[in-house]
Design an enzyme around this catalytic site. Structure first.
Site, mmCIF file in Angstrom:
data_model
loop_
_atom_site.group_PDB
_atom_site.id
_atom_site.type_symbol
_atom_site.label_atom_id
_atom_site.label_comp_id
_atom_site.label_asym_id
_atom_site.label_seq_id
_atom_site.Cartn_x
_atom_site.Cartn_y
_atom_site.Cartn_z
ATOM 1 N N ASP A 136 8.512 -12.243 48.440
ATOM 2 C CA ASP A 136 7.364 -11.676 49.145
ATOM 3 C C ASP A 136 6.816 -10.452 48.409
ATOM 4 O O ASP A 136 7.581 -9.634 47.888
ATOM 5 C CB ASP A 136 7.823 -11.261 50.550
ATOM 6 C CG ASP A 136 6.675 -10.778 51.402
ATOM 7 O OD1 ASP A 136 5.864 -11.618 51.812
ATOM 8 O OD2 ASP A 136 6.581 -9.558 51.649
ATOM 9 N N GLU A 142 22.891 -19.110 37.408
ATOM 10 C CA GLU A 142 24.255 -19.504 37.801
ATOM 11 C C GLU A 142 24.230 -20.603 38.856
ATOM 12 O O GLU A 142 25.179 -21.353 38.999
ATOM 13 C CB GLU A 142 25.000 -18.311 38.401
ATOM 14 C CG GLU A 142 25.381 -17.253 37.415
ATOM 15 C CD GLU A 142 25.970 -16.046 38.160
ATOM 16 O OE1 GLU A 142 26.730 -16.247 39.132
ATOM 17 O OE2 GLU A 142 25.632 -14.911 37.767
HETATM 18 C C1 GLC Z 1 3.277 -11.175 52.430
HETATM 19 C C2 GLC Z 1 3.457 -12.176 53.555
HETATM 20 C C3 GLC Z 1 2.764 -11.652 54.774
HETATM 21 C C4 GLC Z 1 3.381 -10.324 55.150
HETATM 22 C C5 GLC Z 1 3.356 -9.345 53.989
HETATM 23 C C6 GLC Z 1 4.260 -8.170 54.235
HETATM 24 O O1 GLC Z 1 1.964 -11.066 52.042
HETATM 25 O O2 GLC Z 1 3.008 -13.441 53.154
HETATM 26 O O3 GLC Z 1 2.834 -12.549 55.839
HETATM 27 O O4 GLC Z 1 2.703 -9.774 56.230
HETATM 28 O O5 GLC Z 1 3.804 -9.936 52.799
HETATM 29 O O6 GLC Z 1 5.592 -8.543 54.131
#
Ligand code: GLC
Length: 535
Positions: free
Chosen positions: A210, A252
């Site tokens: 993310d 790994e």
């Molecule tokens: C990313 C995710 C989103 C979230 C953001 C903060 O963009 O896809 O849904 O709100 O990160 O974690």
């Protein structure tokens, strides 16, 4: 029940996989309490097998106060009790694998929930403590420290600093409930390496990262000056070192990464995909493109060109849990996507949008690389205008109520047309309201209709799985009238998409594999229609 899919054994499966994104809260509700859960997912694995995808990506399923739909993680090693238990997740990963489906989990390294024990300890320990060093705590500016330490804009509009009772401020690029971690601290790195191992040990095949370009911050936390490079918190060079160490761990376990990297600069984007860094990253240029042949062709060409030098396969995505659903986007006057222009009540022609989304599905699935499908895309679900009093997404609240937020693409799926709430949520009803016509989209109904969106996806995925010319490999553009995309792939696949108002004759071919809509009376491809041919 559908027969298990053959599990591609080669380590390169991810180069042309079709990956289905599950937003667990809204996918399937096993216990009927209105919130999706892992038992719901386990019951629907045969559906995914029949759909014909290769892998499943779960948006965060960990313990979370759900301030940002689970992207505020309080504990990476525990499943949120609303979804199930760790034991159940392990069972799910194993069952999926037996059915030929690999699992990808979502890791959110930029921040944690303010309920995470690290942050709670940091609050309790006070200024100057080692606990605070795991985050970005700073004194404020101004005479009494009453002003935030810098002027960084939030990814979710509004402020990026919150002041705590003892007077210090902490940084959060998203909501105050999502404090940013300090990636210059070795404990932060160590912890995430252990989290990766924890999930790889449990059999997951990949990890989605993310906000992958936001982790590292300029240590001086300088003010943001537009246009001045480097940006103080986007795409800092240190990130590459982090991902190189992650890659050694992935090796790994034969695990793979897909990074969420929103970067306009193609060359900078491709750096994350060098052979010792991330395997893949989401390609958002294609997603944000309007329904326009020039823009789409340019996005395809740019994407392929930027991936080529680093040898990484492209990914294609039309939709996810953050953006307006495809059939809605393509049915509006502005068919592109931009977070900044979202509004309540935008007029939409869903018939038009659906026709285009069907064509876009065939286009996307014929491109070189891997494809991500967002749950409900295969049902042609539209974006839902959620009543203001039911909206939960912080993007809505932080915009002062002008941005409708992202709940409209997160409405619980309709499974069974004749059951209450379409088979999601028992008496309680689902956590987000479903619109009145949701049953029209129900999976069981579409499964019986040969012309449905679900039927189109099933057929396309089955052809993609069995036929030559799909997935990884080159693409060759062929001459075509204006507004028409026409390309071939090795193995004889031809894809033609007509975005112009004039019907086009099909090029010479041996077989017509599939089209997104009927041809006209003279066998020509009408507007907003795509076809796959075998040369
Ligand atoms: C990313 C995710 C989103 C979230 C953001 C903060 O963009 O896809 O849904 O709100 O990160 O974690």
């Amino acid at each position: 029940m559908a027969a298990p899919l053959p599990l591609r054994s080669d380590d390169d499966w991810w180069r042309d996989a079709v990956i289905y994104q599950i937003y667990p809260r809204s996918f399937a509700d096993g216990n009927g309490d209105g919130t999706g859960d892992l038992s719901g997912v386990r019951a629907k694995l045969p559906y995914l097998v029949e759909l014909g995808v290769d892998a499943v990506w779960f948006t965060p399923w960990y313990v979370s106060p759900l301030v940002d739909g689970g992207y505020d993680v309080a504990d990476y090693r525990t499943i949120d009790p609303a979804f199930g238990t760790l034991g159940e997740a392990e069972k799910l990963i194993a069952e999926a694998r037996e059915l030929g489906l690999r699992t990808i989990v979502d890791i959110v390294p930029n921040h944690v929930s303010d309920q995470h024990h690290w942050f709670q300890a940091a609050l309790a320990a006070g200024p100057g403590s080692p606990e605070r060093e795991l985050f970005h705590f700073r004194p404020g500016r101004g005479v009494d420290g009453e002003l935030p330490p810098n002027d960084w804009p939030s990814e979710f509009s509004g402020n990026t600093w919150t002041r705590v009772a003892d007077g210090e401020w902490y940084l959060h690029l998203f909501t105050p409930e999502q404090p940013d971690l300090n990636w210059a601290h070795p404990a932060v790195r160590r912890e995430h390496e252990e989290i990766l191992r924890f999930w790889f040990e449990r059999g997951v095949a990949g990890v989605r990262i993310d906000s992958a370009a936001l982790l590292a911050k300029d240590p001086g936390l300088p003010d943001f000056v537009k246009g001045v490079d480097p940006h103080p918190y986007v795409d800092q060079d240190e990130l590459h070192d982090i991902y190189r160490s992650w890659r050694t761990i992935a090796r790994e376990y034969a695990g793979v990464f897909v990074g969420e990297v929103w970067l306009p600069d193609a060359e900078r984007f491709a750096r994350y995909l060098r052979p010792d860094e991330l395997h893949t990253a989401f390609n958002f240029n294609f997603l944000t493109c309007p329904w326009d042949s020039t823009c789409l062709q340019r996005a395809i060409d740019d994407t392929l060109a930027e991936h080529e030098p680093v040898g990484a396969p492209a990914t294609w995505v039309l939709c996810n849990h953050d953006v307006t659903r495809t059939v809605t986007r393509y049915g509006r006057e502005d068919t592109g996507f931009d977070f900044a222009t979202k509004a309540f009540g935008t007029p939409t022609d869903l018939g038009l949008g659906t026709r285009r989304a069907r064509a876009a599905a065939l286009l996307t699935l014929a491109l070189p690389g891997s494809v991500y499908l967002y749950q409900g895309e295969e049902l042609g679900l539209p974006e839902v205008d959620i009543p203001r009093d039911r909206v939960q997404d912080p993007m809505h609240f932080r915009s002062g109520g002008t941005d409708p937020g992202r709940d409209g693409c997160r409405v619980p799926l309709p499974w069974a047309a004749d059951e209450p709430h379409c088979g999601f949520g028992g008496d309680a009803g689902p956590w987000l309201p479903q619109p009145l016509d949701w049953a029209d989209y129900a999976a069981d109904r579409q499964a019986r209709e040969p012309g449905s969106m679900l039927a189109l996806y099933r057929e396309a995925l089955s052809l993609r799985r069995s036929g030559a010319g799909f997935g990884d490999g080159p693409l060759t553009w062929k001459p075509a009238p204006e507004g028409v995309l026409h390309f071939s792939r090795p193995g004889g696949l031809i894809c033609l998409v007509n975005l112009s108002a004039t019907p086009v004759a099909l090029p010479g071919h041996r077989a017509r594999l599939l089209s997104s809509g009927p041809l006209d009376g003279e066998g020509r491809l009408p507007q907003d229609t795509a076809v796959w041919l075998r040369a």
